[in-house]
Write a protein that holds these residues in place. Structure first.
Motif, short mmCIF file in Angstrom:
data_model
loop_
_atom_site.label_atom_id
_atom_site.label_comp_id
_atom_site.label_asym_id
_atom_site.label_seq_id
_atom_site.Cartn_x
_atom_site.Cartn_y
_atom_site.Cartn_z
N THR A 193 0.83 -1.20 0.00
CA THR A 193 0.00 0.00 0.00
C THR A 193 0.86 1.25 0.00
O THR A 193 0.60 2.21 -0.74
CB THR A 193 -0.95 0.01 1.21
N ALA B 62 2.15 1.83 -3.46
CA ALA B 62 1.08 2.28 -4.36
C ALA B 62 0.73 3.74 -4.10
O ALA B 62 0.54 4.52 -5.04
CB ALA B 62 -0.15 1.39 -4.19
N VAL C 85 -10.06 1.64 -3.24
CA VAL C 85 -8.97 0.67 -3.15
C VAL C 85 -9.57 -0.71 -3.35
O VAL C 85 -10.49 -1.11 -2.63
CB VAL C 85 -8.27 0.76 -1.78
N TYR C 86 -9.06 -1.44 -4.32
CA TYR C 86 -9.49 -2.82 -4.57
C TYR C 86 -8.41 -3.75 -4.02
O TYR C 86 -7.25 -3.62 -4.40
CB TYR C 86 -9.66 -3.06 -6.07
N VAL D 223 -5.11 -4.74 -5.86
CA VAL D 223 -5.39 -4.87 -7.27
C VAL D 223 -5.23 -3.52 -7.95
O VAL D 223 -4.58 -3.37 -8.96
CB VAL D 223 -6.82 -5.41 -7.49
N GLU D 224 -5.81 -2.48 -7.33
CA GLU D 224 -5.80 -1.17 -7.97
C GLU D 224 -6.24 -0.13 -6.96
O GLU D 224 -7.02 -0.43 -6.06
CB GLU D 224 -6.77 -1.19 -9.16
N ILE D 225 -5.76 1.08 -7.11
CA ILE D 225 -6.28 2.22 -6.37
C ILE D 225 -6.72 3.24 -7.41
O ILE D 225 -5.93 3.67 -8.25
CB ILE D 225 -5.23 2.85 -5.43
N VAL D 226 -7.99 3.61 -7.38
CA VAL D 226 -8.54 4.56 -8.33
C VAL D 226 -8.76 5.88 -7.59
O VAL D 226 -9.47 5.92 -6.60
CB VAL D 226 -9.88 4.06 -8.93
#
Length: 79
Positions: A5, A8, A31-32, A71-74
């Motif tokens: 984290t 990221a 946050v995924y 997986v991803e942070i948008v």
């Protein structure tokens, strides 16, 4: 999850700097993660990183995929 984290979020700082803004301008973040049992580690890194004076809305969503855990942070940001 904590170290992942932090990395990221550091990349988000870099991306925002390239666009001439910073994390204090973030409106929302999603946050995924793949392992909801590790959400606390993600929260710890987020709490250390976020602008406490003006925190954005945040959602954490679990998805069933193989690790790595993030997986991803948008991020939605405004200048």
């Amino acid at each position: 999850m904590y170290e992942q984290t932090k990395k990221a979020l550091a990349r988000i700082d870099e991306s925002l700097a390239l666009s001439g803004t910073n994390k204090s301008k973030i409106l929302s973040a999603i946050v995924y993660i793949t392992d909801m049992s590790k959400k606390g580690e993600m929260n710890q890194a987020w709490d250390e990183w976020v602008d406490k004076a003006d925190p954005p809305m945040r959602a954490c969503i679990g998805v069933e995929l193989e690790p790595p855990h993030i997986v991803e942070i948008v991020v939605t940001a405004a200048k």
